[in-house]
Scaffold this motif. Sequence first.
Motif, short mmCIF file in Angstrom:
data_model
loop_
_atom_site.label_atom_id
_atom_site.label_comp_id
_atom_site.label_asym_id
_atom_site.label_seq_id
_atom_site.Cartn_x
_atom_site.Cartn_y
_atom_site.Cartn_z
N LYS A 1 0.74 -1.42 0.16
CA LYS A 1 -0.38 -0.13 -0.18
C LYS A 1 0.87 1.10 0.06
N GLY A 2 0.60 2.35 0.14
CA GLY A 2 1.04 3.85 -0.48
C GLY A 2 1.52 3.55 0.67
N ASP A 3 0.86 3.93 1.91
CA ASP A 3 1.91 4.00 3.09
C ASP A 3 3.44 2.89 3.42
N ASP A 4 2.85 1.71 3.04
CA ASP A 4 3.86 1.35 3.38
C ASP A 4 5.50 1.62 2.16
N TYR A 5 4.91 2.03 0.84
CA TYR A 5 5.94 2.26 0.00
C TYR A 5 7.02 3.47 0.94
N ILE B 1 -0.10 8.53 -1.56
CA ILE B 1 -1.54 8.56 -1.11
C ILE B 1 -1.97 8.84 -2.68
N LYS B 2 -1.83 10.43 -2.90
CA LYS B 2 -2.90 10.91 -4.56
C LYS B 2 -2.18 9.20 -5.86
N LEU B 3 -1.75 8.90 -5.62
CA LEU B 3 -1.84 7.58 -6.46
C LEU B 3 -2.44 6.33 -6.35
#
Length: 175
Positions: free
Chosen positions: A84-88, A171-173
């Motif tokens: 997920k985004g936060d993981d990246y 996050i936007k992606l």
Amino acid sequence: MPSKTFKNLKEEKRVNITNALLEEFSNYSLANAQVARIIVLAHISRGAFYSYFDDLKDSYRYLFSIVMQKVHTGVEIRHFENLKGDDYFKFVKNFIETKEDDKYFLFIKRYFLENERLIDVGIDFSSERRLVKGSMFNWAATTLSHETIRQYFLMPDLKSTILEHFKKSIIKLEG
């Protein structure tokens, strides 16, 4: 890549030569690097250097491969397939923070600043095994992660800003 003669050296001598290469290529661009400084640091003769490597570019490619192996230890593309985004964001932030005091920091920075355009380091970017599997998000996030890391090495003083832009973008992606 290094000759069979180099590969057959005792490990201590190979490490000493590798460290001399790291010192030279961390402090000088490939265009300004000198075999003379390397052989002094490595305590080898000019003839020995050329029996181990074809030229400076060959020694640079060798060192680049060593550095990339060390930097990517424990990082496998398959780990990125369903993040997920936060993981990246957490991964990139942690990666950057562990590289700040890394002995390879200056080498990588100089690569991005000066050497990237001077040498083909032999990475096959067309290789299917390098292709990120999973969703389009994972592909885009991985690409954005690498660019964020590249920007950090180019402008380490802007780390907070770079990470903030990355976080907002990821996050936007993710949508």
